[in-house]
Design a protein around this motif. Sequence first.
Motif, short mmCIF file in Angstrom:
data_model
loop_
_atom_site.label_atom_id
_atom_site.label_comp_id
_atom_site.label_asym_id
_atom_site.label_seq_id
_atom_site.Cartn_x
_atom_site.Cartn_y
_atom_site.Cartn_z
N ASP A 50 11.66 -2.00 -0.80
CA ASP A 50 11.82 -1.39 -2.11
C ASP A 50 11.92 0.13 -1.96
O ASP A 50 11.87 0.67 -0.85
N ALA A 51 12.03 0.82 -3.08
CA ALA A 51 12.25 2.27 -3.04
C ALA A 51 11.10 3.02 -2.38
O ALA A 51 11.28 4.12 -1.86
N ASP A 52 9.90 2.41 -2.38
CA ASP A 52 8.72 3.03 -1.74
C ASP A 52 8.52 2.54 -0.31
O ASP A 52 7.45 2.72 0.27
N ARG A 53 9.53 1.89 0.22
CA ARG A 53 9.52 1.36 1.59
C ARG A 53 8.47 0.25 1.78
O ARG A 53 7.99 0.02 2.89
N GLN A 54 8.11 -0.41 0.69
CA GLN A 54 7.21 -1.55 0.78
C GLN A 54 8.04 -2.82 0.99
O GLN A 54 9.11 -2.96 0.42
N LYS A 75 7.00 -11.60 -3.70
CA LYS A 75 6.74 -12.05 -5.06
C LYS A 75 5.33 -11.65 -5.49
O LYS A 75 5.09 -11.34 -6.66
N THR A 76 4.40 -11.64 -4.54
CA THR A 76 3.02 -11.27 -4.84
C THR A 76 2.94 -9.83 -5.35
O THR A 76 2.24 -9.53 -6.32
N LYS A 77 3.67 -8.93 -4.70
CA LYS A 77 3.67 -7.52 -5.11
C LYS A 77 4.51 -7.30 -6.37
O LYS A 77 4.40 -6.26 -7.03
N GLY A 78 5.38 -8.25 -6.68
CA GLY A 78 6.23 -8.09 -7.86
C GLY A 78 7.33 -7.08 -7.67
O GLY A 78 7.85 -6.51 -8.64
N ASN A 79 7.71 -6.82 -6.42
CA ASN A 79 8.74 -5.81 -6.15
C ASN A 79 10.03 -6.39 -5.59
O ASN A 79 10.83 -5.69 -4.97
#
Length: 962
Positions: A571-575, A579-583
């Motif tokens: 994601d944009a934050d490099r995470q 599905k758990t994180k919702g990203n």
Amino acid sequence: MPTELPKAYDPSLIETKWAEFWVRERLWDVPADVAESAGPGAAARKPGAAAKSFVMLLPPPNVTGRLHMGHMLNQTEMDILTRWHRMRGEEAVWVPGTDHAGIATQMMVERQLASEGTDRKALGREAFLERVWQWKGQYGGAITDQMRRLGASVDWSREYFTMDDNLSNAVTEAFVRLYEQGLIYRGSYIVNWDPVQQTAVSDLEVEHKETTGKLYFVRYPLTDGPVGGTDSITIATTRPETMLGDVAVVVNPADERYTALVGKTVTLPLVGREIPILADDWAKPEFGTGAVKVTPAHDPNDFEIGKRHNLQNLIIMDETARIAVPGSPYDGLDRYDARERIVEDLRAAGLLVEVKEHGLAVATSQRSGAVIEPRLSPQWFIKIQPLADKAIAAVEQGAIKFTPAMYEKTYFEWMRNIHDWCISRQLWWGHRIPAYHCPQCETVCVSRTRPERCGSCDHAEMQQETDVLDTWFSSGLLPFTVFGWPVEQGAGDRAQGAASESLQRDRTDLDRLYSTSLLVTGFDILFFWVARMIMLGTHFMLDVPMPDGSKRELKDAVPFREVYIHALVRDADRQKMSKTKGNVIDPIQIIEKYGTDAVRFTLASQASPGTDIAFNEQRTEGYRAFANKIWNAARFLFLQMERAKAAGYNVKMGPAAAVAALPEITPVETRWIFARLRAVCGEVEKALADYRFDEAANAVYQFFWGEFCDWYLELVKLRLSFPSDAEGSPAPVEGASEESRPIQNPETAISLAGLVGVFEASLRLLSPFMPFLTEEVWHALYENEPPAKSIALTRYPQAADYPADDAATAAIATLQELIVTVRGLRKDLGVPEKEAAPIVLHGDNRTLALADANRDMLAKLARVGDVEFSGEPLTGAAARGGAGFDVAVVYERQIDVAVERERLTKEIAKLEKGLQAAERQLGNDAFLAKAPAAVVDGLKKQQAETATLYEKAKASLTALPT
């Protein structure tokens, strides 16, 4: 004239149209007979001559799959490469397919059955498999439908499903051959057991999650009373429920605490069975108490201990991880419920010494999420040698290259420590193992077809093995089975029964397309799939002669020549997306918002080997603006072509061709743009060859937006002055004689042709990255009568197609610097945007001549009213210095001296740093000894230019009023 484009660019109006067109027209199909192919460059080949082939296999997504960002990245990269190679005149074959995904698909159908209040066992095997095929027919094509929608240029005529009859037959043949070669065996070993799916899973399908558990200390009483003052031995375990299957306690032979106890027996708590105390190096004195309970049927290390000491294997759990010990008070309990009961009973019996928190890695199944239960189970295995040795040698000898290169080391580490491969799964959906059991004498027969009778006792009802093969076994065969393996080998092999007549298939594709050129995939299946394809390919294909009948060498038996491992999309934050994180980012939603081309370009612009992609919608929005820029540039070009036609200019489009040379009267900006086109073609070629998708995309982006649109279109407007514009002359009458047509300005005609030619080449340059937009504009440019059915079937621009022109490149670079400098001065001086202002210029003769010859350019792009030349250097607040000139804008309004002083002070500091850096490099003897001469010369030139600018900035600062 070009077909008119709508004012606004709307990808939703063009993408579905072209996606359907490409599939309907079967543009990407490559026939088996290469002489029949009509791909780009085919006409230039001699009749019957085969083009170089570029072949890739799509990592087959699960039939249960939906497109995610990992798929989008993988398929974007593969499509860019396929389109690029195809446009270079190669026979590009990108083979698509889907995997039957044994565990995942069975799980989907079982959930469906559960919602109906039934299960597979109630249906029976045949009825259940019918339901799976129904499910596959209804839902199984979702991901390939999405691929079609996204325009993946795969050869759909070669689409496969891993359970197709021909591939299933090949799987059977491969299994039987390995068995006949002594490389497949059946035995009872500890496996990773998924109690939800009720099947074995491989080590690679297991995830280890760090958690805090408990370590239980339990006293095992000595059977014959105290020894040396102790009446028991205390063991430590994280799984007390498995003690029901204990058959021994082991201690390290060097552990003096227990020397006197070795050979004694203990009474197994809560069970009452006597078990021995043994010495074994596996016991580690530093872990727990140094004494370890041994449960061979439920722990892989204990299983090895059991083999060394000839211990009994007691299975105490069933397929669902429930205790299965008839007569025991724990029989039928879930393993965790049994654990609680056992711990309480131990505590009540005074045998639980203590319980401590303990960090451990819990093994879970990737598919179901269930905690893995090590379990002794009869399974089918492949002996990993000699397969692994050949696979290692293939990479060591350079027959396969990894990019990034660091994955080669990872590959070797895994391959040199690999264990035999458990290939059986306790599922119903999949390739059923071709082994047959005699219920009477228990003989096992492996056969290509069901035997009518037992070969040992002549029993008439042989029963087929109920297990199916690991999905990765069948997918590991794909690089050669999709092209027709097994094939007829020769009389000797046929006599040995190497392949039945029913399996003899045409080997045209196998001869022409194996080995494939490249595999593009993610790191997560490096061992699942990549390594196994190499092992199986080098094993089986070594037995297939080369097309000329000669013996195949290892380098020609590999399944692919190169492996490119792409990075993760985060994601944009490099995470990492989950599905758990919702990203999790749904690519379909992003595509519907910005268009496929913009999403593809976003991924490509960030895709460099070994670097994860931080996907940010803002970047996609920026590339959506880039697509809009291309669209508007096309509309501008089409308008100029209409104006030219009205003025009598011949602008009819023909097949795009290389430009060997330009006429002498060609304006400098047109010479420059062709030289820049040549350079960017070389940059893109090198970048794609090195899998630097980011560098290739950014080179195209900078060229089209930064040089073609921002500079060339503005410059060329000066040349596009048509008689009909100035004099109001009517458009020529169709069919009129040449004498009656208006006189054409040669410079204008050349500029127009250059503009059209460079734009058309730019579309081809962009095509692999943005296939939909370029297809739409290209067809419109040719009035929907293009020289090929698709821009993707034309020639990709090559550097050699266009002339170099160092003089024009240097001239435009100087003029650009001058224009940018004047623009900056005008802004600082507050000159109104639309007001022209004269300039004073000092410089060398070349610069002054350029400015004099291109006054119209300066007037248009920098609002220069007049140019005055000075023989003396220019200083002061209204002057700026370039590398080869000084320029001052003549304007009465005074600048803010304080602001100018601050600006010059910052510029001087920046230039000082540049000079210091250059001095360090050029003063480094080690660097000078190793650096190429061109690099050193470039640094010296840069140092000289920086020094000039530094002196000019200091002079300007000094000249400012105090």
